[in-house]
Structures are given as structure tokens and as C-alpha cells.
Design a protein around this motif. Sequence first.
Motif, PDB file in Angstrom:
ATOM      1  N   LEU A  35      27.769  46.482  41.867  1.00 21.00           N
ATOM      2  CA  LEU A  35      29.213  46.704  42.019  1.00 21.00           C
ATOM      3  C   LEU A  35      29.996  45.478  41.577  1.00 21.00           C
ATOM      4  O   LEU A  35      29.507  44.354  41.667  1.00 21.00           O
ATOM      5  N   VAL A  36      31.232  45.700  41.148  1.00 24.61           N
ATOM      6  CA  VAL A  36      32.137  44.577  40.880  1.00 24.61           C
ATOM      7  C   VAL A  36      32.519  43.999  42.227  1.00 24.61           C
ATOM      8  O   VAL A  36      32.977  44.720  43.113  1.00 24.61           O
ATOM      9  N   ARG A  37      32.305  42.699  42.397  1.00 27.13           N
ATOM     10  CA  ARG A  37      32.653  42.084  43.681  1.00 27.13           C
ATOM     11  C   ARG A  37      33.768  41.068  43.482  1.00 27.13           C
ATOM     12  O   ARG A  37      33.872  40.406  42.450  1.00 27.13           O
ATOM     13  N   ASP A  38      34.564  40.963  44.504  1.00 28.07           N
ATOM     14  CA  ASP A  38      35.636  39.968  44.571  1.00 28.07           C
ATOM     15  C   ASP A  38      35.215  38.950  45.613  1.00 28.07           C
ATOM     16  O   ASP A  38      35.137  39.264  46.795  1.00 28.07           O
ATOM     17  N   MET A  39      34.887  37.734  45.172  1.00 24.54           N
ATOM     18  CA  MET A  39      34.398  36.712  46.094  1.00 24.54           C
ATOM     19  C   MET A  39      35.531  36.006  46.823  1.00 24.54           C
ATOM     20  O   MET A  39      35.293  35.168  47.675  1.00 24.54           O
ATOM     21  N   GLY A  40      36.775  36.369  46.502  1.00 17.28           N
ATOM     22  CA  GLY A  40      37.913  35.804  47.206  1.00 17.28           C
ATOM     23  C   GLY A  40      38.178  34.350  46.852  1.00 17.28           C
ATOM     24  O   GLY A  40      37.455  33.731  46.080  1.00 17.28           O
ATOM     25  N   GLY A  41      39.228  33.813  47.424  1.00 11.86           N
ATOM     26  CA  GLY A  41      39.572  32.407  47.218  1.00 11.86           C
ATOM     27  C   GLY A  41      39.807  32.075  45.762  1.00 11.86           C
ATOM     28  O   GLY A  41      40.370  32.853  45.001  1.00 11.86           O
ATOM     29  N   ALA A  42      39.350  30.887  45.359  1.00 10.00           N
ATOM     30  CA  ALA A  42      39.546  30.419  43.988  1.00 10.00           C
ATOM     31  C   ALA A  42      38.779  31.270  42.979  1.00 10.00           C
ATOM     32  O   ALA A  42      39.108  31.274  41.796  1.00 10.00           O
ATOM     33  N   GLN A  43      37.740  31.989  43.459  1.00  9.32           N
ATOM     34  CA  GLN A  43      36.940  32.817  42.563  1.00  9.32           C
ATOM     35  C   GLN A  43      37.314  34.299  42.655  1.00  9.32           C
ATOM     36  O   GLN A  43      36.535  35.164  42.246  1.00  9.32           O
ATOM     37  N   ALA A  44      38.488  34.587  43.190  1.00 11.22           N
ATOM     38  CA  ALA A  44      38.921  35.973  43.344  1.00 11.22           C
ATOM     39  C   ALA A  44      38.911  36.678  41.991  1.00 11.22           C
ATOM     40  O   ALA A  44      39.383  36.144  40.994  1.00 11.22           O
ATOM     41  N   VAL A  45      38.334  37.864  41.965  1.00 13.42           N
ATOM     42  CA  VAL A  45      38.284  38.665  40.747  1.00 13.42           C
ATOM     43  C   VAL A  45      39.178  39.881  40.944  1.00 13.42           C
ATOM     44  O   VAL A  45      38.947  40.694  41.836  1.00 13.42           O
ATOM     45  N   SER A  46      40.198  39.981  40.104  1.00 11.40           N
ATOM     46  CA  SER A  46      41.084  41.142  40.199  1.00 11.40           C
ATOM     47  C   SER A  46      40.700  42.225  39.194  1.00 11.40           C
ATOM     48  O   SER A  46      41.094  43.371  39.353  1.00 11.40           O
ATOM     49  N   ALA A  47      39.917  41.842  38.173  1.00 10.28           N
ATOM     50  CA  ALA A  47      39.454  42.808  37.176  1.00 10.28           C
ATOM     51  C   ALA A  47      38.284  42.214  36.404  1.00 10.28           C
ATOM     52  O   ALA A  47      38.106  40.999  36.372  1.00 10.28           O
ATOM     53  N   MET A  48      37.516  43.112  35.814  1.00 17.15           N
ATOM     54  CA  MET A  48      36.399  42.699  34.966  1.00 17.15           C
ATOM     55  C   MET A  48      36.403  43.588  33.735  1.00 17.15           C
ATOM     56  O   MET A  48      36.726  44.778  33.813  1.00 17.15           O
TER      57      MET A  48
END
Length: 151
Positions: A35-48
Motif C-alpha cells: 500500500l501507499v503509506r504516509d509516514m507523516g511529519g517531514a516524510q509525509a506523502v500526499s501522492a505517489m
Amino acid sequence: MSVSVQTEDFDVGAEIAALTQDRTDIGAVVTFTGLVRDMGGAQAVSAMELEHWPGMTEQALEQIAAEASARWPLQAARIVHRYGPLLPGDQIVLVAAASPHRGAAFEAAEYMMDFLKTRAPFWKKETTPDGARWVDARDADDAAQARWDQG
């Protein structure tokens, strides 16, 4: 053995049903769903965004499934990998291995995933608060794949 490279989402239950339909010689089906994961914080992923090399990608996935089938007693194997724009929580990849025995199914599924991460021609771009960036290959993925050469 079958592979699909597609933009559409997939239904894990339907994939397992298709893999086992009219089969009574399968004792275990092991699946992995990435799954696409959002690790939050500075590494937050809003899209891939996933890109691939059409033709070559399918060939690489077919080779990986064939190698797993040669190494373990599999009745069936299935790899589905998506490409295009994805959001956190979206399914990216499905690897399924069907065998008379669970040990072979577990090992074959893990093998296929480890080799998929290192040999399939996919390129991943993540959008974070700092902007979009291409994701480099990870040493951990190479190490996971290399351990199969030792066993």
C-alpha cells in the motif's frame, strides 16, 4: 503464472478466487499487498506516481514468477502491479503464491516480492511537503534480494 501491470485497482479476494477456481490441489495461498503509506511529519506523502517501461516490466515480472515456480512447488502465482498516480492508502502491488504446502507458498511470495523490488523496471516519485522527488533504490531491498542467492 500470470502478471498484470495496470492503472486500475484490484480486488484481492477476486484475485485469490481466480487463482484457486476449480483447483483442489492447492493447500495454501499466501498473498502480500503493498500500500501507499504516509509516514507523516517531514516524510509525509500526499501522492505517489509510479512509472514503468511497458513490455519490459511485464517480462521482468513474468521472469520473477517463473523463477519462483522453478524453485518451489507452486500450482499458481500471480503478480499485479499498478502504475500512475496513487494516494496514501491505495493498493500498489499484489503478490500471490499457491502451493500444496504453506512453507513453499510463504517463501515463494516473499521471494517474488524481494525480486520485484530490485529487478522490475518501476520508478517512484513521491510528493511531500518539500515537493516531488524521485525515490532511489534502497540498500535494504538489495540485501533482501541477495539473501536468496545464499540459500
